[in-house]
Write an enzyme that holds these catalytic residues in place. Structure first.
Site: not given
Length: 472
Positions: A65-66, A107
């Protein structure tokens, strides 16, 4: 049993990560955060299939979640499992970082063989899966944006879009919840061929670097290069098509049911036509059929492009590989042991996490198109054409010479959507290649492009976390 067989797919990715991490400045805790999967969603839901109820197993993994949204395909395959989806999500994080696409990696997968279901049944499964993702906030234009992968395509993305917009009515950017859609549903022109074209652009630029070509004994440029492509699916076919058009010789094509060889080269379009007519590439006029399809990997060539399955080059056949350059168009076609053997032989291995990033790059362009609500080229195309014609007419008046009608059309042409998509993809692949190569050139301890690519990705993700202020 060889050592490489003890590693799961995700552990192999972590192994490559750890090898590269030692060349970065980040402390252990930050590296552990970059490496870890942030969220793993495992779903089981019932679907009626004919006269019975079937429980479907599915996954969505958000690795990092960067940057948001997360981005990654959805595959339909009986081989889908949590480890595979986690590994592919991690590779998506690193892939996006390398090509400077501002997404976190994700994914998804549904554990089915799509050939066993009717279109109606597949639609039910896809829509139910999408509803489960919406329920847990695992999909959305600012949260997580799926795309096609193995076993899925435009049709499935349309079902996802329709389900999402029906559950989130009135969301102005709703079309950005998924990419790989048909053009009529907000898709972008050039998406279908994007991965194969990205493979072509990346290897074309590498072949233009004189020092690297001299080191492996090749002349710069693509003209006359002998190329072997394994896999005539969407990626392999388009890669072969663009290399053929650039003057390279496609000397061998390999499929699951056979391989064909012609030292003078073959036209991929003609091979595709033959396959459509006969059901196989075997027996193509003018080509020799190989006894074993895997023998094609070991033939004399300049560039080998595995564009089908993982682990096709392993410790047993790697010593026999004669290619000077291997371009990983598929995910994970070379095992870790084979990678070591090839590096010692001096083969340039262009890693999958860079080379097959064309798909996510053009998905990014599609996402931007959906957020801007305007087709690329619509605002400027006519202005550019009028300006080009005006400039050309002025030059003709000043010189007293006229260009041909063909040249006039070419010069006057204003960029349309597909032109801009191709241009953006070419720029992205060229810039990323030089960025990865620069890491190798400036660090004498890094001897392969895969490690350099991981270093590039780790540094960018680490910097993003640092800027977010997550770590004191």
């Amino acid at each position: 049993m060889s050592q490489e067989q003890h590693y799961s797919f995700f552990e192999s990715v972590e192994k490559s990560f750890d090898k590269a991490a030692q060349f970065t400045k980040w402390q252990k805790g930050i590296l552990e955060q970059i490496k870890a999967c942030n969220a793993v969603y495992r779903i089981k839901f019932p679907v009626r299939v004919d006269d019975r109820i079937e429980v479907i197993e599915a996954y969505r993994v958000q690795h990092s979640h960067h940057k948001l949204p997360c981005k990654g395909g959805i595959r339909f395959s009986e081989e889908v499992n949590q480890d595979e989806v986690m590994a592919l999500a991690a590779l998506m994080t690193y892939k996006c970082a390398i090509v400077n696409v501002p997404f976190g990696g994700a994914k998804g997968g549904i554990k089915i063989n799509p050939r066993n279901y009717s279109p109606f049944q597949l639609e039910n499964i896809t829509r139910r899966y999408t509803a489960e993702l919406v329920r847990k906030n695992f999909i959305g234009p600012g949260v997580d944006v799926p795309a096609p992968d193995y076993g899925t395509g435009e049709r499935e993305m349309s079902w996802i879009l329709d389900t999402y917009t029906s559950l989130r009515p009135g969301e102005v950017d709703g079309y950005g919840c998924v990419t790989g859609k048909p053009v009529s549903q907000g898709g972008v022109r050039g998406r279908k061929e994007a991965t194969g074209l990205g493979v072509f652009y990346g290897l074309q630029e590498l072949c233009n670097i004189k020092e690297d070509m001299q080191r492996i004994g090749l002349e710069p440029g693509l003209e006359g290069k002998r190329i072997i492509v394994q896999g005539m699916g969407n990626v392999g076919y388009h890669a072969a098509k663009y290399f053929h058009a650039a003057g390279a010789h496609i000397v061998c094509l390999i499929e699951w049911d056979g391989a064909i060889y012609n030292e003078k080269g073959m036209d991929p379009d003609a091979v595709l036509k033959h396959r459509n007519e006969t059901g196989s590439i075997v027996g193509f006029p003018g080509a020799v059929n190989l006894e074993k399809n895997t023998d094609g990997l070991e033939l004399e060539c300049d560039i080998l492009i595995p564009a089908a399955l993982e682990n096709v080059i392993h410790k047993d056949n790697a010593p026999n590989i004669k290619a000077k350059i291997i371009g990983e168009a598929a995910n994970g076609p070379i095992t870790p042991e084979a990678d070591t053997i090839l590096n010692k032989k001096g083969v340039i291995v262009v890693p999958d996490m860079f080379l097959n990033a064309g798909g996510v790059t053009v998905s990014y362009f599609e996402w931007l198109k959906n957020l801007s609500h305007v087709r690329y080229g619509r605002l400027g195309k006519r202005f550019d054409e009028n300006m080009n014609i005006h400039i050309l007419s002025t030059i003709e008046d000043l010189t007293g010479k006229k260009v041909s009608e063909k040249e006039r059309k070419f010069i006057a042409h204003g960029a349309d959507e597909v032109d801009l998509v191709y241009s953006g993809l070419e720029e992205t692949m060229h810039a990323a290649l030089h960025e990865v190569r620069e890491i190798m050139v400036t660090n004498s301890k890094i001897h392969d492009m895969r490690t350099a690519a991981y270093v590039c990705a780790i540094d960018k993700v680490g910097a993003a976390y640092e800027q977010l202020g997550i770590f004191p």
